[in-house]
Design an enzyme around this catalytic site. Structure first.
Site, PDB file in Angstrom:
ATOM      1  N   ASN A  12       0.846  -1.198   0.000  1.00 61.81           N
ATOM      2  CA  ASN A  12       0.000   0.000   0.000  1.00 61.81           C
ATOM      3  C   ASN A  12       0.879   1.244   0.000  1.00 61.81           C
ATOM      4  OD1 ASN A  12       0.558   0.815   2.853  1.00 61.81           O
ATOM      5  ND2 ASN A  12      -0.329  -1.205   3.228  1.00 61.81           N
ATOM      6  N   ASP A  17      -4.197  -6.218   4.950  1.00 62.45           N
ATOM      7  CA  ASP A  17      -5.229  -7.048   5.579  1.00 62.45           C
ATOM      8  C   ASP A  17      -5.179  -8.489   5.072  1.00 62.45           C
ATOM      9  OD1 ASP A  17      -6.276  -5.072   7.224  1.00 62.45           O
ATOM     10  OD2 ASP A  17      -7.511  -4.252   5.605  1.00 62.45           O
ATOM     11  N   PRO A  19      -3.297 -11.861  10.328  1.00 61.11           N
ATOM     12  CA  PRO A  19      -3.706 -11.636  11.720  1.00 61.11           C
ATOM     13  C   PRO A  19      -3.752 -10.136  12.005  1.00 61.11           C
ATOM     14  CG  PRO A  19      -1.421 -12.377  11.600  1.00 61.11           C
ATOM     15  CD  PRO A  19      -1.977 -12.492  10.215  1.00 61.11           C
ATOM     16  N   ASP A  20      -4.677  -9.708  12.860  1.00 60.63           N
ATOM     17  CA  ASP A  20      -4.732  -8.304  13.275  1.00 60.63           C
ATOM     18  C   ASP A  20      -3.792  -8.162  14.483  1.00 60.63           C
ATOM     19  OD1 ASP A  20      -5.397  -5.832  14.484  1.00 60.63           O
ATOM     20  OD2 ASP A  20      -7.301  -5.838  13.404  1.00 60.63           O
ATOM     21  N   PHE A  71      -4.797   3.054  15.058  1.00 60.52           N
ATOM     22  CA  PHE A  71      -5.212   4.074  14.089  1.00 60.52           C
ATOM     23  C   PHE A  71      -6.402   3.552  13.305  1.00 60.52           C
ATOM     24  CE2 PHE A  71      -1.165   5.641  15.174  1.00 60.52           C
ATOM     25  CZ  PHE A  71      -1.164   6.989  14.873  1.00 60.52           C
TER      26      PHE A  71
HETATM   27  N1  CTP Z   1      -3.592  -3.309  12.262  1.00 60.61           N
HETATM   28  C1  CTP Z   1      -2.777  -4.336  12.690  1.00 60.61           C
HETATM   29  N2  CTP Z   1      -2.772  -5.536  12.041  1.00 60.61           N
HETATM   30  C2  CTP Z   1      -3.550  -5.739  10.950  1.00 60.61           C
HETATM   31  C3  CTP Z   1      -4.388  -4.696  10.494  1.00 60.61           C
HETATM   32  C4  CTP Z   1      -4.377  -3.484  11.168  1.00 60.61           C
HETATM   33  O1  CTP Z   1      -2.075  -4.157  13.673  1.00 60.61           O
HETATM   34  N3  CTP Z   1      -3.505  -6.897  10.330  1.00 60.61           N
HETATM   35  C5  CTP Z   1      -3.632  -2.033  12.996  1.00 60.61           C
HETATM   36  C6  CTP Z   1      -3.063  -0.860  12.250  1.00 60.61           C
HETATM   37  O2  CTP Z   1      -1.697  -0.666  12.540  1.00 60.61           O
HETATM   38  C7  CTP Z   1      -3.930   0.279  12.749  1.00 60.61           C
HETATM   39  C8  CTP Z   1      -5.261  -0.367  12.962  1.00 60.61           C
HETATM   40  O3  CTP Z   1      -4.977  -1.740  13.203  1.00 60.61           O
HETATM   41  O4  CTP Z   1      -3.497   0.756  14.000  1.00 60.61           O
HETATM   42  C9  CTP Z   1      -6.130  -0.245  11.752  1.00 60.61           C
HETATM   43  O5  CTP Z   1      -7.202  -1.084  11.964  1.00 60.61           O
HETATM   44  P1  CTP Z   1      -8.046  -1.662  10.788  1.00 60.61           P
HETATM   45  O6  CTP Z   1      -9.185  -2.386  11.426  1.00 60.61           O
HETATM   46  O7  CTP Z   1      -7.204  -2.377   9.809  1.00 60.61           O
HETATM   47  O8  CTP Z   1      -8.469  -0.330  10.193  1.00 60.61           O
HETATM   48  P2  CTP Z   1      -8.894  -0.133   8.800  1.00 60.61           P
HETATM   49  O9  CTP Z   1      -7.832  -0.547   7.833  1.00 60.61           O
HETATM   50  O10 CTP Z   1      -9.342   1.266   8.814  1.00 60.61           O
HETATM   51  O11 CTP Z   1     -10.046  -1.249   8.844  1.00 60.61           O
HETATM   52  P3  CTP Z   1     -11.259  -1.530   7.934  1.00 60.61           P
HETATM   53  O12 CTP Z   1     -10.687  -1.626   6.571  1.00 60.61           O
HETATM   54  O13 CTP Z   1     -11.737  -2.837   8.466  1.00 60.61           O
HETATM   55  O14 CTP Z   1     -12.164  -0.393   8.197  1.00 60.61           O
END
Ligand code: CTP
Length: 400
Positions: free
Chosen positions: A205, A274, A300-301, A318
């Site tokens: 990205n 993601d 994984p998140d 964030f």
């Molecule tokens: N994050 C993470 N690990 C992932 C995805 C995200 O640690 N696999 C963290 C990012 O560093 C950030 C936050 O989670 O602090 C973003 O959350 P996310 O739910 O991914 O936000 P968006 O991308 O805005 O989500 P969505 O597309 O579901 O709205």
């Protein structure tokens, strides 16, 4: 390890306060070397500052004797922090213009250490639009400005322009055991991740890493031991920050989980992919098919995993949203069990990826604060202040 401070003294009447500053920085365990401008020597002698700092005071850029010892580039590299006190209107103008017409301005250009200024000047000079423009330019580059205070001036007038007292400067610098985050371990994730498709291609990205790098730097400046787990970024590693370089989300997760046990504060500023390809092709994928289907699986998140740990660190995440900013961010804060979330609108005119500016809405359980649109370096400073404030409040409530 003591912090190495390069103290720049420029030519204003407040230069006499530099003597006390050098002495008190030393008392707090800092190693201080002093550089004076030509005008500063009209107000205080190099000998005074040499006696107090225990090192030769440098004044000239073109001094063969001094350059034979630690030359100006080595001196710029040596410093963990460059503090200019007092910073006159002239010095601020030269710094804002990026001039390198004497030793001090040359060092300010050559160093990668944070630059902190304590301005001192007549209040009319301070309020002059030229000075205010220079001030804004310096702030936008991430230069930290301490003061000036309002009060009686040496010229007999009253107004803003008085240099902060040495004690106030020391408090703002938060050095040594007194610093707000002294002894705290901070882990920051930053940058994008790369998910390999084959040996030469990847999914990624547009994240530059700017926000994460700026946050790591400003948290380190507040005394924390900062480790930054970063995906690929072109940015320089900030001073006093340990870098753990990773590529993929899985590598980032492993690097974070290996270090999270000792961590007090976790800031997830990375733009983690993601999804990743289910498998990485061992050989380069050839273009011999009319269509190519990628099979992606969820990563994984990392943030949610850290937030779910029992007795885990204070977690800051964030969120980037295209609409309903507050509602969406509040939902994410609760769903992931975070202590704080910094949300910004993307896709509009303001901020986001690849833009130098951003605005944030910061939420925590029971509270909110808006940080207005500004350059990312300035925003990172404001966000660091808020993170420290909430983190310390949280730590205090757990102690009681
Ligand atoms: N994050 C993470 N690990 C992932 C995805 C995200 O640690 N696999 C963290 C990012 O560093 C950030 C936050 O989670 O602090 C973003 O959350 P996310 O739910 O991914 O936000 P968006 O991308 O805005 O989500 P969505 O597309 O579901 O709205």
């Amino acid at each position: 390890m003591s912090i190495k401070i390069l103290l720049g003294v420029s030519g204003g009447i407040a230069a006499y306060k530099a003597a006390e500053l050098v002495r008190r920085l030393g008392e707090r365990g800092a190693e201080v070397r002093v550089v004076m401008t030509a005008a500063a020597r009209s107000f205080i002698t190099p000998l005074t500052l040499q006696a107090l700092s225990g090192h030769e005071v440098r004044c000239d850029l073109l001094d063969p004797g001094a350059e034979a010892g630690m030359d100006h580039i080595e001196l710029a590299r040596w410093a963990d922090l460059v503090l200019v006190a007092p910073a006159t209107a002239d010095l601020m103008a030269r710094l804002a213009a990026g001039l390198a017409d004497d030793l001090l301005t040359t060092l300010a250009l050559a160093t990668t250490a944070p630059l902190v200024l304590a301005p001192a000047m007549n209040h009319r000079m301070w309020l002059n639009p030229a000075t205010q423009e220079n001030l804004a330019r310096l702030r936008d580059r991430g230069v930290r400005i301490l003061g000036p205070a309002e009060g009686d001036q040496a010229c007999g007038e009253w107004g803003p322009g008085r240099m902060l007292e040495p004690g106030e400067i020391l408090d703002a610098l938060v050095l040594g055991a007194d610093s707000q985050l002294a002894g705290r371990q901070v882990l920051v994730t930053a940058g994008p991740t790369r998910e390999a498709l084959d040996p030469v291609r990847y999914l990624s990205n547009r994240s530059s890493g700017r926000m994460g790098y700026a946050l790591a730097e400003s948290l380190a400046a507040r005394g924390a031991e900062v480790t930054m787990v970063s995906g690929p970024s072109a940015l320089a590693v900030p001073h006093r920050v340990e870098l753990v370089a990773v590529e993929s989300a899985l590598e980032m997760e492993a690097a974070v989980m290996a270090r999270i046990g000792a961590c007090d504060l976790f800031v997830a500023a990375a733009a983690v992919s993601d999804y990743r390809p289910q498998a990485t092709a061992e050989e380069k994928i050839k273009k011999n098919q009319a269509e190519l289907h990628l099979h992606l699986v969820k990563n994984p998140d990392i943030l949610a995993r850290v937030a779910a740990l029992n007795g885990g660190p204070f977690t800051v995440g964030f969120a980037a949203e295209t609409r309903d900013l507050e509602e969406q961010a509040r939902t994410k804060l609760a769903a992931k069990g975070l202590d704080m979330i910094a949300a910004n609108l993307v896709g509009g005119e303001t901020g986001g990826f690849e833009r130098p500016e951003n605005a944030l809405l910061v939420l925590w359980p029971g509270g909110r604060r808006s940080l207005p649109l500004g350059p990312k370096a300035r925003l990172a400073e404001a966000l660091s202040d808020l993170i420290v404030e909430r983190y310390l409040a949280d730590a205090a409530s757990q102690d009681s």
